[in-house]
Structure formats: C-alpha cells, structure tokens
Design a protein around this motif. Structure first.
Motif, mmCIF file in Angstrom:
data_model
loop_
_atom_site.group_PDB
_atom_site.id
_atom_site.type_symbol
_atom_site.label_atom_id
_atom_site.label_comp_id
_atom_site.label_asym_id
_atom_site.label_seq_id
_atom_site.Cartn_x
_atom_site.Cartn_y
_atom_site.Cartn_z
ATOM 1 N N LEU A 199 0.824 -1.205 0.000
ATOM 2 C CA LEU A 199 0.000 0.000 0.000
ATOM 3 C C LEU A 199 0.861 1.259 0.000
ATOM 4 C CD1 LEU A 199 -3.003 0.745 0.112
ATOM 5 C CD2 LEU A 199 -2.796 0.834 2.585
ATOM 6 N N ILE A 200 1.933 1.254 0.767
ATOM 7 C CA ILE A 200 2.852 2.408 0.822
ATOM 8 C C ILE A 200 3.486 2.637 -0.544
ATOM 9 C CG2 ILE A 200 5.103 3.120 1.740
ATOM 10 C CD1 ILE A 200 2.799 3.635 3.600
ATOM 11 N N LYS A 201 3.927 1.574 -1.168
ATOM 12 C CA LYS A 201 4.574 1.712 -2.479
ATOM 13 C C LYS A 201 3.603 2.246 -3.528
ATOM 14 C CE LYS A 201 8.137 -1.590 -1.459
ATOM 15 N NZ LYS A 201 8.626 -2.942 -1.568
ATOM 16 N N LYS A 202 2.338 1.951 -3.346
ATOM 17 C CA LYS A 202 1.316 2.444 -4.265
ATOM 18 C C LYS A 202 1.111 3.959 -4.123
ATOM 19 C CE LYS A 202 -3.584 1.817 -5.243
ATOM 20 N NZ LYS A 202 -4.796 1.120 -4.833
ATOM 21 N N HIS A 203 1.291 4.487 -2.918
ATOM 22 C CA HIS A 203 1.012 5.898 -2.640
ATOM 23 C C HIS A 203 2.278 6.735 -2.413
ATOM 24 C CE1 HIS A 203 -3.273 5.268 -2.483
ATOM 25 N NE2 HIS A 203 -3.099 4.236 -1.678
ATOM 26 N N ILE A 204 3.383 6.358 -3.022
ATOM 27 C CA ILE A 204 4.647 7.083 -2.830
ATOM 28 C C ILE A 204 4.550 8.559 -3.236
ATOM 29 C CG2 ILE A 204 6.989 7.275 -3.799
ATOM 30 C CD1 ILE A 204 7.400 4.400 -3.143
#
Length: 172
Positions: free
Chosen positions: A107-112
């Motif tokens: 999820l974090i990598k999706k919203h960088i």
C-alpha cells in the motif's frame, strides 16, 4: 409347454421391475433428503457466519498491524534549500517508512507520490536552527510522521505508517 415357459418369464419380469422402481424411488428420496439437509445447514446459520467473519477480519487486521516490520525506502532523497541568516543552506534527507505486514508495504509503495508530497511540505517548512540539534531532528521526524499519517488516512482508511526514519541527513 413353450407357452408356459414364456408365461413364467413374463410373470418374473413384472416383480423385478416393481422392485427396481421401489429401489430407485427410495434412492431418489434419500438423495433429495441429503440435498435438502445440506442446503439447510449451509444457509440457516449464515447470519452467525457473517458476524464471525466480521470479527475474524477485525482480528486479522490487528494481527497484520502487529506483524513483521517492513521498511519502505523513498525512491529519492529529499533535497531542498532553507534560509539561514542571510544565506541558503542545502539539506538532503533520506527517509524510510516503517509499516507492519506485506499488505501495508504494498500500500505504501502504491502511494509514494502522495507521501513524498507530505514529507517535502513538512521538511521545507522546517526551521534550520531546530534541524541542527538532535531534539529538533526528533521533533521533525514526529511532525513528518503525523503529516504522512494524516495524508494517508483519508485514502487508505487506516493508519499505515508506524515510524518515519531518517537514514541520511546532510546539511551544507
């Protein structure tokens, strides 16, 4: 005599077909009963299963949030200028975010881009004097954490980032 034999054969055929009919009828009734019981068992406690599934998914989220720590590195260091008594100082900060579980890491990598925006806004508004002391760096780290969490909360619906870590901090 041939007629008697054929009559005997015909007499024997009728009882066998009645027996087969009764046998197939009994098997059909048993199958219908099994299907009805199976459907009743699967469909009747559905409300209890739904409640159990909701409780199970909440417990599963708690397990995921207390699971293994993952560190998501920002792809680029944050490089910005800050004014300091008439001169401009260049600051470079490398950041990693600590999350719990594989789902949060994905999820974090999706919203960088959203996270980078929140961090850059936080860092560029910082005071250079505070950033020179260890207590000021800790304050900046906590402020960055709050801003990232507040930015991601409306998008993800929960707190995803547990810590903001500075893995590189250079001021010139």
């Amino acid at each position: 005599m041939a007629e008697e034999a054929s009559l005997e054969l015909e007499d024997n055929v009728e009882p066998k077909s009645k027996k087969k009919l009764i046998l197939f009828g009994a098997i059909g009734v048993v199958l219908v009963a099994i299907i009805a019981i199976t459907v009743w068992v699967l469909l009747s406690p559905s409300a209890a299963n739904d409640d159990a599934q909701v409780e199970g998914s909440t417990a599963e989220q708690a397990v995921v949030n207390t699971g293994e720590a993952f560190y998501a590195a920002m792809p680029r260091p944050f490089l910005f200028n800050l004014p300091d008594n008439g001169r401009t100082r260049l600051v470079e900060i490398k950041v990693q975010l600590m999350v719990r579980g594989v789902d949060d890491d994905t999820l974090i990598k999706k919203h960088i881009p959203l996270i980078e925006d929140a961090l850059l806004t936080t860092f560029s508004a910082a005071d250079i004097q505070k950033m020179s002391s260890p207590a000021g760096k800790d304050e900046l780290r906590l402020l960055a954490l709050r801003n990232v969490q507040n930015t991601l909360q409306p998008v993800t619906g929960r707190t995803v980032v547990e810590k903001v870590l500075f893995t590189g901090f250079v001021m010139q």
